[in-house]
Design a protein around this motif. Structure first.
Motif, PDB file in Angstrom:
ATOM      1  N   LEU A   1     110.961 -26.198  29.856  1.00 35.25           N
ATOM      2  CA  LEU A   1     111.416 -27.949  29.424  1.00 35.25           C
ATOM      3  C   LEU A   1     112.320 -28.985  29.751  1.00 35.25           C
ATOM      4  CD1 LEU A   1     107.538 -28.307  28.014  1.00 35.25           C
ATOM      5  CD2 LEU A   1     107.994 -27.646  30.678  1.00 35.25           C
ATOM      6  N   SER A   2     113.093 -28.568  29.363  1.00 35.59           N
ATOM      7  CA  SER A   2     114.040 -29.488  28.630  1.00 35.59           C
ATOM      8  C   SER A   2     115.414 -28.754  29.872  1.00 35.59           C
ATOM      9  CB  SER A   2     115.214 -30.119  27.515  1.00 35.59           C
ATOM     10  OG  SER A   2     115.137 -28.603  27.299  1.00 35.59           O
ATOM     11  N   ASP A   3     116.040 -27.646  30.204  1.00 37.15           N
ATOM     12  CA  ASP A   3     116.718 -27.684  31.347  1.00 37.15           C
ATOM     13  C   ASP A   3     116.717 -25.969  31.862  1.00 37.15           C
ATOM     14  OD1 ASP A   3     119.076 -26.782  32.883  1.00 37.15           O
ATOM     15  OD2 ASP A   3     120.517 -27.591  31.254  1.00 37.15           O
ATOM     16  N   LYS A   4     115.737 -25.615  32.563  1.00 39.42           N
ATOM     17  CA  LYS A   4     115.391 -24.972  33.466  1.00 39.42           C
ATOM     18  C   LYS A   4     116.283 -23.905  34.224  1.00 39.42           C
ATOM     19  CE  LYS A   4     111.548 -23.079  36.570  1.00 39.42           C
ATOM     20  NZ  LYS A   4     110.454 -23.421  37.526  1.00 39.42           N
ATOM     21  N   ALA A   5     117.020 -24.274  34.400  1.00 35.51           N
ATOM     22  CA  ALA A   5     118.287 -23.690  35.062  1.00 35.51           C
ATOM     23  C   ALA A   5     119.127 -23.156  34.457  1.00 35.51           C
ATOM     24  CB  ALA A   5     119.212 -24.162  35.757  1.00 35.51           C
ATOM     25  N   MET A   6     119.150 -23.545  33.052  1.00 38.25           N
ATOM     26  CA  MET A   6     119.772 -23.023  31.264  1.00 38.25           C
ATOM     27  C   MET A   6     118.479 -22.464  31.343  1.00 38.25           C
ATOM     28  SD  MET A   6     122.664 -22.418  29.430  1.00 38.25           S
ATOM     29  CE  MET A   6     123.691 -23.431  29.898  1.00 38.25           C
ATOM     30  N   ALA A   7     117.271 -22.332  31.007  1.00 39.39           N
ATOM     31  CA  ALA A   7     116.509 -21.081  31.244  1.00 39.39           C
ATOM     32  C   ALA A   7     116.214 -20.370  31.502  1.00 39.39           C
ATOM     33  CB  ALA A   7     115.104 -21.695  30.903  1.00 39.39           C
ATOM     34  N   LEU A   8     116.845 -20.259  32.537  1.00 43.94           N
ATOM     35  CA  LEU A   8     116.770 -19.290  33.553  1.00 43.94           C
ATOM     36  C   LEU A   8     117.694 -17.994  33.325  1.00 43.94           C
ATOM     37  CD1 LEU A   8     114.861 -20.892  36.928  1.00 43.94           C
ATOM     38  CD2 LEU A   8     113.873 -18.816  35.274  1.00 43.94           C
ATOM     39  N   GLU A   9     118.668 -19.242  32.852  1.00 45.30           N
ATOM     40  CA  GLU A   9     120.503 -18.192  33.529  1.00 45.30           C
ATOM     41  C   GLU A   9     119.902 -16.843  31.585  1.00 45.30           C
ATOM     42  OE1 GLU A   9     123.047 -17.752  34.696  1.00 45.30           O
ATOM     43  OE2 GLU A   9     121.509 -18.251  36.367  1.00 45.30           O
ATOM     44  N   VAL A  10     119.578 -17.501  30.943  1.00 42.92           N
ATOM     45  CA  VAL A  10     119.573 -17.197  29.630  1.00 42.92           C
ATOM     46  C   VAL A  10     118.887 -15.727  29.536  1.00 42.92           C
ATOM     47  CG1 VAL A  10     118.969 -17.762  26.618  1.00 42.92           C
ATOM     48  CG2 VAL A  10     120.127 -19.386  28.131  1.00 42.92           C
ATOM     49  N   GLY A  11     117.722 -16.313  30.022  1.00 44.93           N
ATOM     50  CA  GLY A  11     116.783 -14.496  30.137  1.00 44.93           C
ATOM     51  C   GLY A  11     117.358 -13.797  30.778  1.00 44.93           C
ATOM     52  N   LYS A  12     117.625 -14.382  32.351  1.00 45.34           N
ATOM     53  CA  LYS A  12     118.472 -13.556  33.287  1.00 45.34           C
ATOM     54  C   LYS A  12     119.732 -12.141  32.637  1.00 45.34           C
ATOM     55  CE  LYS A  12     120.249 -13.029  37.523  1.00 45.34           C
ATOM     56  NZ  LYS A  12     121.326 -14.071  38.596  1.00 45.34           N
ATOM     57  N   ARG A  13     120.484 -12.759  31.352  1.00 43.99           N
ATOM     58  CA  ARG A  13     121.056 -12.876  31.142  1.00 43.99           C
ATOM     59  C   ARG A  13     120.889 -11.159  30.029  1.00 43.99           C
ATOM     60  NH1 ARG A  13     123.297 -12.606  26.104  1.00 43.99           N
ATOM     61  NH2 ARG A  13     125.447 -12.655  25.456  1.00 43.99           N
ATOM     62  N   LYS A  14     119.853 -11.782  29.487  1.00 40.61           N
ATOM     63  CA  LYS A  14     119.090 -10.851  28.581  1.00 40.61           C
ATOM     64  C   LYS A  14     118.886  -9.965  28.740  1.00 40.61           C
ATOM     65  CE  LYS A  14     116.311 -10.532  24.343  1.00 40.61           C
ATOM     66  NZ  LYS A  14     116.742 -11.263  22.642  1.00 40.61           N
ATOM     67  N   LEU A  15     117.982  -9.788  30.046  1.00 40.33           N
ATOM     68  CA  LEU A  15     117.257  -8.765  30.806  1.00 40.33           C
ATOM     69  C   LEU A  15     118.211  -8.047  31.843  1.00 40.33           C
ATOM     70  CD1 LEU A  15     114.384 -10.840  32.468  1.00 40.33           C
ATOM     71  CD2 LEU A  15     114.098  -9.266  30.879  1.00 40.33           C
ATOM     72  N   GLU A  16     119.284  -8.654  32.404  1.00 44.81           N
ATOM     73  CA  GLU A  16     120.727  -7.901  33.091  1.00 44.81           C
ATOM     74  C   GLU A  16     120.840  -6.770  31.347  1.00 44.81           C
ATOM     75  OE1 GLU A  16     121.459 -10.259  36.802  1.00 44.81           O
ATOM     76  OE2 GLU A  16     122.789 -10.576  35.102  1.00 44.81           O
ATOM     77  N   SER A  17     120.811  -7.279  30.454  1.00 42.93           N
ATOM     78  CA  SER A  17     121.445  -6.667  29.092  1.00 42.93           C
ATOM     79  C   SER A  17     120.877  -4.830  29.465  1.00 42.93           C
ATOM     80  CB  SER A  17     121.365  -7.308  28.293  1.00 42.93           C
ATOM     81  OG  SER A  17     122.033  -6.861  27.461  1.00 42.93           O
ATOM     82  N   ALA A  18     119.713  -5.750  28.610  1.00 45.74           N
ATOM     83  CA  ALA A  18     118.464  -4.468  29.060  1.00 45.74           C
ATOM     84  C   ALA A  18     117.885  -4.249  29.874  1.00 45.74           C
ATOM     85  CB  ALA A  18     116.955  -5.639  28.567  1.00 45.74           C
ATOM     86  N   THR A  19     118.263  -4.102  31.169  1.00 50.25           N
ATOM     87  CA  THR A  19     118.646  -3.171  31.714  1.00 50.25           C
ATOM     88  C   THR A  19     119.620  -2.723  32.313  1.00 50.25           C
ATOM     89  OG1 THR A  19     117.292  -4.363  33.751  1.00 50.25           O
ATOM     90  CG2 THR A  19     117.924  -2.493  34.731  1.00 50.25           C
ATOM     91  N   LYS A  20     120.520  -2.837  31.744  1.00 50.91           N
ATOM     92  CA  LYS A  20     121.800  -1.942  31.956  1.00 50.91           C
ATOM     93  C   LYS A  20     122.484  -0.944  30.930  1.00 50.91           C
ATOM     94  CE  LYS A  20     127.289  -3.051  32.515  1.00 50.91           C
ATOM     95  NZ  LYS A  20     127.836  -4.262  32.598  1.00 50.91           N
ATOM     96  N   ALA A  21     121.290  -1.251  29.685  1.00 48.36           N
ATOM     97  CA  ALA A  21     121.367  -0.115  28.749  1.00 48.36           C
ATOM     98  C   ALA A  21     120.747   0.790  29.010  1.00 48.36           C
ATOM     99  CB  ALA A  21     121.671  -0.834  27.467  1.00 48.36           C
TER     100      ALA A  21
END
Lengths: 271, 127
Positions: free
Chosen positions: A197-217
């Motif tokens: 709710l304060s910075d949606k673009a940053m929240a999506l980037e943080v989430g994306k980084r996490k999901l990509e990290s899990a998928t890559k592993a």
């Protein structure tokens, strides 16, 4: 049968029905009779960090409701858990604050001594891990990455001895279900949901980084145990521009799956 | 700003290193603690790694609360707070009982405006 009151929180009450359904099923399986909040009120987690100094009256209401029934309160989100624990700590430390909260609660016919036990669903599940292990009929046989509910683990001043910075509970339960737990570099980073709710673009980037990290592993599934994690990592996953999507499922749901509950008793799986 | 934080802070940067937002070049409370100027208090994700890791025991939560008050409440968070005061529920007018019923879940009854007002109204002379 032990009785406890289920506090779903605003998010799960209105959006993550599959998480709530599966939680109720597993609690019943573990011998816990679930009671409901007679009248629900937000825990106040978003007011805590500097919005209003009187935030504590919101969690005091729900804690008093549980105390009036003489039962513990079960939470499903990290932020509700943290807020209730913070409220309990402050009300215990500051008798004047407790007195003022009771002045308000009295208008609703309630009172609070500060003694309600707060338990996140993960704590109850890990206590029941032996029974869960003995009940597995469909071993998961898949590679599962974990996203831990960080606000039930930190800060240690608030949450007590819940092992800050170490997150063994989900690992233990998911291993028990016959899944291979996949470690990944971003595992212990916050999912980012609380800044949607304060910075949606940053929240999506943080989430994306996490999901990509899990998928890559090599993870085939990401397991969470918090409504906030579900909100970002599941519901907002489509907005992240991922090359490869990954299913995000709550811990109670995958337990139900491994224990062979019929699908209509475990909430609908999205994926 | 960082100098206001606490005399105990020795700028070791461990909080910033532990913070996912600062590591992704965002402004959060840990970048402010380390004197990188910007309105970042609302971008703290409340994961509290920084509090656990700070060797000096700086009151990071207290600092964040103070900075959030100074920065003011973001619009979308203000909407959620309005919902709490109207219904006792973050999402205000969102209806959910029909779908809860479809999932076999009990209907949720909200505390409602009058009772929330009773709960939040101060006493005369109360600080």
């Amino acid at each position: 049968m032990e009785r406890m009151i289920l506090y779903p929180g605003c998010l799960v009450l209105s959006r993550f029905h599959e998480y709530e359904v599966a939680s109720r099923q597993i609690l019943k399986k573990l011998g816990i009779e679930v009671l409901d909040m007679e009248e629900f009120c937000c825990c106040g987690s978003s007011l805590v960090p500097g919005v209003r100094d009187d935030w504590i009256n919101l969690p005091a209401y729900s804690l008093a409701r549980a105390e009036s029934l003489g039962v513990a309160i079960i939470t499903l989100c990290g932020s509700c858990t943290n807020t209730f624990l913070r409220a309990n700590l402050l009300l215990e430390r500051e008798p004047d604050l407790l007195g003022r909260a009771n002045n308000r609660l009295g208008r609703l016919g309630l009172s609070y001594t500060g003694r309600t036990t707060v338990r996140h669903i993960l704590e109850i599940l890990v206590d029941g891990v032996d029974e869960i292990r003995n009940s597995v009929v469909n071993p998961l046989n898949s590679k599962v990455a974990l996203s831990h509910p960080c606000q039930i683990m930190r800060p240690s001043e608030i949450v007590g001895k819940r092992n800050p910075l170490k997150f063994q509970a989900m690992h233990e339960i998911v291993s028990t279900l016959g899944a291979e737990v996949v470690d990944y570099p971003a595992e212990h980073d916050c999912c980012g949901s609380t800044i949607l709710l304060s910075d949606k673009a940053m929240a999506l980037e943080v989430g994306k980084r996490k999901l990509e990290s899990a998928t890559k592993a090599g993870a085939e599934l990401l397991c969470v145990c918090c409504g906030n994690c579900l909100l970002l990592l599941d519901r907002h996953q489509g907005q992240m521009g991922l090359k490869k999507r990954i299913p995000v499922v709550s811990l109670p749901q995958i337990i139900c799956l491994a224990l062979g509950f019929p699908r209509n008793e475990m909430g609908t799986l999205h994926h | 700003m960082g100098t206001e934080v606490a005399k105990e802070c020795d700028q070791c940067m461990r909080c910033a290193d532990s913070c996912i937002i600062t590591r992704m070049n965002g402004h959060s409370i840990t970048s402010e603690l380390n004197e990188i100027i910007g309105d970042g208090a609302w971008n703290c994700a409340n994961c509290w790694k920084c509090i656990e890791i700070c060797p000096q025991g700086v009151d990071i939560f207290g600092f964040m609360m103070k900075r959030r008050k100074e920065e003011g409440i973001p619009e979308l968070i203000r909407k959620g707070i309005d919902g709490i005061f109207r219904k006792g529920f973050w999402f205000g007018d969102i209806q959910f009982n029909e779908i809860r019923e479809a999932f076999g879940l009990p209907a949720g009854k909200l505390l409602g405006r009058k009772k929330v007002a009773l709960l939040m109204a101060g006493e005369e002379g109360e600080s």
